[in-house]
Scaffold this motif. Structure first.
Motif, PDB file in Angstrom:
ATOM      1  N   ASN A 238       0.819  -1.208   0.000  1.00  0.00           N
ATOM      2  CA  ASN A 238       0.000   0.000   0.000  1.00  0.00           C
ATOM      3  C   ASN A 238       0.859   1.266   0.000  1.00  0.00           C
ATOM      4  O   ASN A 238       0.651   2.198   0.784  1.00  0.00           O
ATOM      5  CB  ASN A 238      -0.941   0.007   1.213  1.00  0.00           C
ATOM      6  CG  ASN A 238      -1.883  -1.190   1.210  1.00  0.00           C
ATOM      7  OD1 ASN A 238      -2.361  -1.616   0.155  1.00  0.00           O
ATOM      8  ND2 ASN A 238      -2.137  -1.745   2.386  1.00  0.00           N
ATOM      9  N   GLN A 239       1.839   1.279  -0.872  1.00  0.00           N
ATOM     10  CA  GLN A 239       2.709   2.457  -1.008  1.00  0.00           C
ATOM     11  C   GLN A 239       1.887   3.634  -1.524  1.00  0.00           C
ATOM     12  O   GLN A 239       1.201   3.543  -2.545  1.00  0.00           O
ATOM     13  CB  GLN A 239       3.842   2.151  -1.973  1.00  0.00           C
ATOM     14  CG  GLN A 239       4.792   3.302  -2.217  1.00  0.00           C
ATOM     15  CD  GLN A 239       5.693   3.550  -1.039  1.00  0.00           C
ATOM     16  OE1 GLN A 239       6.280   2.622  -0.500  1.00  0.00           O
ATOM     17  NE2 GLN A 239       5.804   4.801  -0.628  1.00  0.00           N
ATOM     18  N   ARG A 240       1.984   4.749  -0.839  1.00  0.00           N
ATOM     19  CA  ARG A 240       1.226   5.932  -1.233  1.00  0.00           C
ATOM     20  C   ARG A 240       1.851   6.575  -2.470  1.00  0.00           C
ATOM     21  O   ARG A 240       3.074   6.691  -2.572  1.00  0.00           O
ATOM     22  CB  ARG A 240       1.188   6.952  -0.086  1.00  0.00           C
ATOM     23  CG  ARG A 240       0.474   6.457   1.177  1.00  0.00           C
ATOM     24  CD  ARG A 240       0.469   7.526   2.239  1.00  0.00           C
ATOM     25  NE  ARG A 240      -0.191   8.736   1.772  1.00  0.00           N
ATOM     26  CZ  ARG A 240      -0.227   9.882   2.461  1.00  0.00           C
ATOM     27  NH1 ARG A 240       0.396   9.960   3.632  1.00  0.00           N
ATOM     28  NH2 ARG A 240      -0.858  10.932   1.958  1.00  0.00           N
ATOM     29  N   ARG A 242       2.257   5.492  -5.440  1.00  0.00           N
ATOM     30  CA  ARG A 242       3.282   4.578  -5.949  1.00  0.00           C
ATOM     31  C   ARG A 242       3.664   4.898  -7.382  1.00  0.00           C
ATOM     32  O   ARG A 242       4.834   4.774  -7.750  1.00  0.00           O
ATOM     33  CB  ARG A 242       2.764   3.147  -5.856  1.00  0.00           C
ATOM     34  CG  ARG A 242       3.796   2.075  -6.239  1.00  0.00           C
ATOM     35  CD  ARG A 242       3.268   0.683  -5.931  1.00  0.00           C
ATOM     36  NE  ARG A 242       4.258  -0.326  -6.222  1.00  0.00           N
ATOM     37  CZ  ARG A 242       4.359  -0.958  -7.389  1.00  0.00           C
ATOM     38  NH1 ARG A 242       3.533  -0.657  -8.370  1.00  0.00           N
ATOM     39  NH2 ARG A 242       5.278  -1.875  -7.566  1.00  0.00           N
TER      40      ARG A 242
END
Length: 333
Positions: A238-240, A242
């Protein structure tokens, strides 16, 4: 003592082939440096690997004891498939299943690592068509990248290195070798600050599991095109942002690689390093055609007519024997 040493045939042989002996010493030194690195890495990393292996075996044994209905062969087959998929960048974990490895920005990041020969290895083509295209793309793209980087670095060097050194040398009258060394050190400090320290601080903030040392390690491994692949940014769950994050990393790698090449080229142009490199190079030998031209020019010079000064219009020639014996008078014909 020195005269006796200079008369020694072994000493004369060494002096005659000095660059060859320097080259042999360079090869031996490089091999010893490889062996030294292997010894250090093995002594440091082997105990850690042994601990990981023991902990993994204990965890596997405990899992089989808690699940007696599951056979060891079934568990081995499941783990093998999971590890094979992980080697291709596909994880079985739920918290990472939302990240796609072949969306546009991820594919752009992969293409940049292929063309720059960094090659992290965390993502690889899965299909046969993808593997075939990767071969063709690399065969054309890697020389194209070298041409691109060479042209860019050559143009940047004019404004970042050559003109500033010439300006300081002519304006302040400082010795050019001294100005070149100071300028190269300044560029090295600037590169370390802008492409290692500051990005390492940013990565350690954006990546939850990275400390500053691991972030600095990633920057160095990437910009040196080693690309071990043990640390790859933007792969966390759940990389912001991305997509933008991957795009920014791609731009960072390209700009950082260009700046690193500028710094290396600046150091390579230092007079001291040029003299050091010449120690290991073979001396250029004159070709037979050039030797023949030189001998022809020398013979023509020795028989060339000399025009007399003044009003004397008689043709005068200087004989070769008169040049070798200065005690005799010139023979005027």
């Amino acid at each position: 003592m020195l005269q006796s040493l200079s008369g020694n045939p072994c000493v004369r042989l060494i002096q005659r082939h000095k660059s060859t002996w320097y080259f042999v010493c360079l090869v031996v030194g490089y091999i010893l440096y490889l062996i030294f690195g292997a010894v250090v890495f093995s002594s440091v990393e082997l105990p850690y690997e042994d601990d990981v292996r023991q902990n993994l075996r204990a965890l596997k044994t405990q899992f089989l004891q808690n699940h007696e209905c599951l056979s060891e062969e079934s568990l081995e087959g499941f783990l093998k498939k999971a590890l094979d998929a992980s080697n291709y960048g596909v994880s079985i974990l739920n918290d990472t299943s939302a990240n796609w490895n072949w969306d546009f920005t991820s594919a752009l990041f992969f293409a940049s690592t292929v063309l720059s020969t960094t090659g992290y290895g965390h993502t690889a083509p899965l299909s046969e068509a993808g593997k075939a295209f990767c071969i063709i793309y690399s065969v054309i793209g890697i020389p194209f990248t070298l041409l691109f980087l060479t042209a860019v670095v050559q143009r940047i060097m004019v404004y970042s290195t050559r003109r500033p050194i010439t300006y300081i040398h002519t304006r302040w009258g400082l010795p050019k070798p001294l100005v070149a060394i100071i300028h190269a050190c300044f560029l090295a400090i600037l590169a370390i600050s802008c492409f290692f320290l500051i990005p390492a601080a940013i990565f350690s903030t954006l990546e939850d599991n990275w400390n500053f040392l691991e972030s600095f390690y990633f920057c160095f491994i990437s910009l040196s095109t080693v690309g071990l692949g043990d640390y790859v940014p933007g792969e966390a769950a759940n990389q912001r942002f991305r997509q933008f994050y991957k795009l920014g990393i791609t731009v960072y790698l390209i700009l950082g690689l260009i700046f690193m090449l500028v710094v290396l080229e600046t150091f390579c142009e230092l007079q001291q390093l040029k003299q050091l490199r010449k120690m290991f190079y073979l001396k250029k030998e004159k070709t037979q055609d050039r030797v023949a031209i030189l001998e022809h020019d020398q013979l023509s010079f020795t028989s060339a007519p000399i025009k007399p000064h003044g009003n004397d219009k008689a043709r005068m020639f200087v004989s070769v024997s008169s040049l070798s014996n200065r005690s005799d008078d010139l023979l005027i014909q």
